[in-house]
Design an enzyme around this catalytic site. Structure first.
Site, PDB file in Angstrom:
ATOM      1  N   ASN A 187       3.461 -28.801  -7.428  1.00 47.54           N
ATOM      2  CA  ASN A 187       4.999 -29.168  -7.216  1.00 47.54           C
ATOM      3  C   ASN A 187       4.968 -29.695  -5.714  1.00 47.54           C
ATOM      4  O   ASN A 187       5.381 -29.268  -4.643  1.00 47.54           O
ATOM      5  CB  ASN A 187       5.205 -28.334  -7.184  1.00 47.54           C
ATOM      6  CG  ASN A 187       7.012 -28.843  -7.427  1.00 47.54           C
ATOM      7  OD1 ASN A 187       7.279 -29.732  -7.056  1.00 47.54           O
ATOM      8  ND2 ASN A 187       7.940 -27.221  -7.294  1.00 47.54           N
ATOM      9  N   LYS A 202       7.588 -31.117  -4.128  1.00 46.78           N
ATOM     10  CA  LYS A 202       8.697 -30.926  -4.209  1.00 46.78           C
ATOM     11  C   LYS A 202       9.236 -31.987  -3.309  1.00 46.78           C
ATOM     12  O   LYS A 202       8.795 -33.440  -3.807  1.00 46.78           O
ATOM     13  CB  LYS A 202       8.814 -29.617  -3.142  1.00 46.78           C
ATOM     14  CG  LYS A 202       8.385 -28.494  -4.140  1.00 46.78           C
ATOM     15  CD  LYS A 202       8.535 -26.796  -3.269  1.00 46.78           C
ATOM     16  CE  LYS A 202       7.681 -25.761  -4.094  1.00 46.78           C
ATOM     17  NZ  LYS A 202       8.609 -24.442  -3.723  1.00 46.78           N
ATOM     18  N   HIS A 215      13.089 -24.838 -12.092  1.00 46.66           N
ATOM     19  CA  HIS A 215      12.444 -24.704 -10.135  1.00 46.66           C
ATOM     20  C   HIS A 215      13.600 -23.255  -9.953  1.00 46.66           C
ATOM     21  O   HIS A 215      14.941 -23.458  -9.770  1.00 46.66           O
ATOM     22  CB  HIS A 215      12.104 -25.236  -9.973  1.00 46.66           C
ATOM     23  CG  HIS A 215      11.382 -25.145  -8.658  1.00 46.66           C
ATOM     24  ND1 HIS A 215      11.574 -24.423  -7.809  1.00 46.66           N
ATOM     25  CD2 HIS A 215      10.395 -24.093  -8.389  1.00 46.66           C
ATOM     26  CE1 HIS A 215      11.458 -23.958  -7.091  1.00 46.66           C
ATOM     27  NE2 HIS A 215       9.456 -24.285  -7.238  1.00 46.66           N
ATOM     28  N   GLU A 229      14.511 -23.561  -6.918  1.00 50.11           N
ATOM     29  CA  GLU A 229      14.978 -23.816  -5.706  1.00 50.11           C
ATOM     30  C   GLU A 229      16.235 -24.708  -6.409  1.00 50.11           C
ATOM     31  O   GLU A 229      17.584 -24.911  -5.917  1.00 50.11           O
ATOM     32  CB  GLU A 229      14.338 -24.860  -5.223  1.00 50.11           C
ATOM     33  CG  GLU A 229      13.213 -24.395  -3.640  1.00 50.11           C
ATOM     34  CD  GLU A 229      12.161 -24.793  -3.638  1.00 50.11           C
ATOM     35  OE1 GLU A 229      11.948 -26.220  -4.541  1.00 50.11           O
ATOM     36  OE2 GLU A 229      11.228 -24.160  -3.647  1.00 50.11           O
ATOM     37  N   GLU A 246       7.877 -17.264 -11.929  1.00 47.96           N
ATOM     38  CA  GLU A 246       7.858 -18.190  -9.958  1.00 47.96           C
ATOM     39  C   GLU A 246       8.547 -16.875  -9.319  1.00 47.96           C
ATOM     40  O   GLU A 246       9.665 -17.609  -8.946  1.00 47.96           O
ATOM     41  CB  GLU A 246       7.709 -19.212  -9.615  1.00 47.96           C
ATOM     42  CG  GLU A 246       7.310 -19.782 -10.095  1.00 47.96           C
ATOM     43  CD  GLU A 246       7.294 -21.376  -9.949  1.00 47.96           C
ATOM     44  OE1 GLU A 246       6.067 -22.032  -8.686  1.00 47.96           O
ATOM     45  OE2 GLU A 246       7.928 -22.062  -9.469  1.00 47.96           O
ATOM     46  N   GLY A 279       6.934 -20.322  -1.287  1.00 46.77           N
ATOM     47  CA  GLY A 279       6.917 -20.627   0.241  1.00 46.77           C
ATOM     48  C   GLY A 279       6.907 -19.227   1.535  1.00 46.77           C
ATOM     49  O   GLY A 279       7.015 -20.261   2.290  1.00 46.77           O
ATOM     50  N   SER A 306       3.535 -18.868  -3.332  1.00 41.14           N
ATOM     51  CA  SER A 306       2.301 -18.712  -2.635  1.00 41.14           C
ATOM     52  C   SER A 306       0.711 -18.798  -2.933  1.00 41.14           C
ATOM     53  O   SER A 306      -0.156 -17.804  -2.886  1.00 41.14           O
ATOM     54  CB  SER A 306       2.171 -17.618  -1.509  1.00 41.14           C
ATOM     55  OG  SER A 306       3.850 -17.537  -1.321  1.00 41.14           O
TER      56      SER A 306
HETATM   57  P1  PGA Z   1       4.325 -22.409  -2.662  1.00 39.83           P
HETATM   58  O1  PGA Z   1       5.747 -22.718  -4.087  1.00 39.83           O
HETATM   59  O2  PGA Z   1       2.915 -22.787  -3.386  1.00 39.83           O
HETATM   60  O3  PGA Z   1       4.366 -23.492  -1.747  1.00 39.83           O
HETATM   61  O4  PGA Z   1       5.104 -20.512  -2.893  1.00 39.83           O
HETATM   62  C1  PGA Z   1       5.500 -22.822  -5.412  1.00 39.83           C
HETATM   63  C2  PGA Z   1       6.123 -23.540  -6.700  1.00 39.83           C
HETATM   64  O5  PGA Z   1       7.512 -23.665  -6.333  1.00 39.83           O
HETATM   65  O6  PGA Z   1       6.182 -24.120  -7.208  1.00 39.83           O
END
Ligand code: PGA
Length: 307
Positions: A57, A59, A143, A145, A217, A223, A263
């Site tokens: 992803n 983003k 997601h 976010e 997640e 992140g 992560s």
């Molecule tokens: P990350 O993000 O691997 O940077 O923690 C995962 C995601 O948001 O799908």
């Protein structure tokens, strides 16, 4: 590989078997937990494997040039055993078409969002038909976010409706769920995941699940560099599978892939890939570099753990 409790070890054994072709019969004990279903007898005759899947992803990152360079680096790797691992990359919407044209053909492309309905007077939106028109086969929905950013705040029902729209247009969906740190600390992890999944269970048919992959997640791990422990990951994945058995059916529970995200990196992917109910990853930051290939290669750890 460590498991949560001695009871869970037995559960994990059953799940491990379920990852292979299903022969024979086994009873899968139900773990304790607020929304845990009553005991489920697992039909092991469904057949089939849960092919490992690694999603990247991107983003709201990268540029056209940066995508060209990254795709070149990813192309340098040997052909994948596509019967053993699927790879799906999700660029920002303006670069979907470009990514599809420069990405190796054995990788698929996902959108990071779609509009809930069809084309028309919806300024700024992108519909499933357009995503498909430029060669995408997947979309990431729900997601964290998009669920949690105060400027967006998508609801469970809206995400479920979008998922239905995507599926009805032949797109496959990575359906993301997960709890915030506060929800985990309050002991509500499973309640939150079940609530998010329940909206989808109410909205799509049992037959639609073949095109849905769940990405668990935990918001606190995204992140942050704070990866969930293998015990924490396996516990939630295994309970999600039990929930599917109870509220959809056992075949869907056995066959639906559950990815972990938060992560994931070349440093931790191999240990996580070995967990019986982890069927792949959704990767953010670590998918922006060529070392993402090392995460893809973790399918070999998954295979080694199931032999
Ligand atoms: P990350 O993000 O691997 O940077 O923690 C995962 C995601 O948001 O799908």
């Amino acid at each position: 590989m460590a498991f949560i409790t001695s009871g869970a070890a037995a559960v994990s054994g059953a799940s491990l078997t379920a990852r292979r072709a299903f022969t024979g019969a086994a009873v899968c004990p139900v773990p304790a937990g607020p929304a845990a279903p009553t005991a489920a007898t697992w039909s092991m005759s469904a057949g089939g494997l849960r092919t490992f899947l690694v999603g990247g992803n991107w983003k709201c990152n990268l540029s056209k040039d940066a995508i060209t360079s990254l795709c070149k680096e990813l192309a340098a790797a040997p052909d994948l055993e596509t019967d053993k691992v699927e790879v799906v990359l999700a660029p920002p919407t303006p670069y979907l078409d470009h990514t599809r044209s420069v990405l190796r053909q054995d990788f698929e492309v996902a959108a990071q969002n779609i509009w809930v309905g069809g084309p028309g007077a919806f300024t700024g939106e992108t519909v499933a038909e357009m995503i498909k028109d430029v060669g995408c086969t997947w979309v990431i929905l729900g997601h964290s976010e998009r669920r949690n950013l105060p400027q967006i705040r998508e609801t469970d029902d809206f995400i479920a409706q979008k998922t239905k729209t995507a599926l009805s247009h032949g797109l496959k969906v990575m359906f993301c769920i997960g709890e915030t740190l506060q929800e985990r600390e309050e002991g509500r992890t499973l309640d939150v995941c079940v609530r998010q999944l329940h909206a989808l269970v109410e909205t799509i048919e049992a037959g639609d699940w073949k095109d849905v992959v769940i990405a668990y997640e935990p918001v606190w791990a995204i992140g942050t560099g704070k990866v969930a422990t293998p015990d924490q990951v396996e516990e939630v994945h295994e309970k999600i599978r039990h929930y599917l058995a109870k509220d959809v059916n056992e075949k869907v529970a056995q066959e639906t892939r559950i990815l972990y995200g938060g992560s994931v990196s070349p440093g931790n992917c191999n240990e996580l890939a070995q967990l019986p109910d982890v069927d792949g990853f959704l990767v953010g930051g670590a998918s922006l570099k060529a070392s993402f290939l090392e995460v893809i290669e973790s399918f070999k750890s998954d295979l080694a753990a199931t032999v």
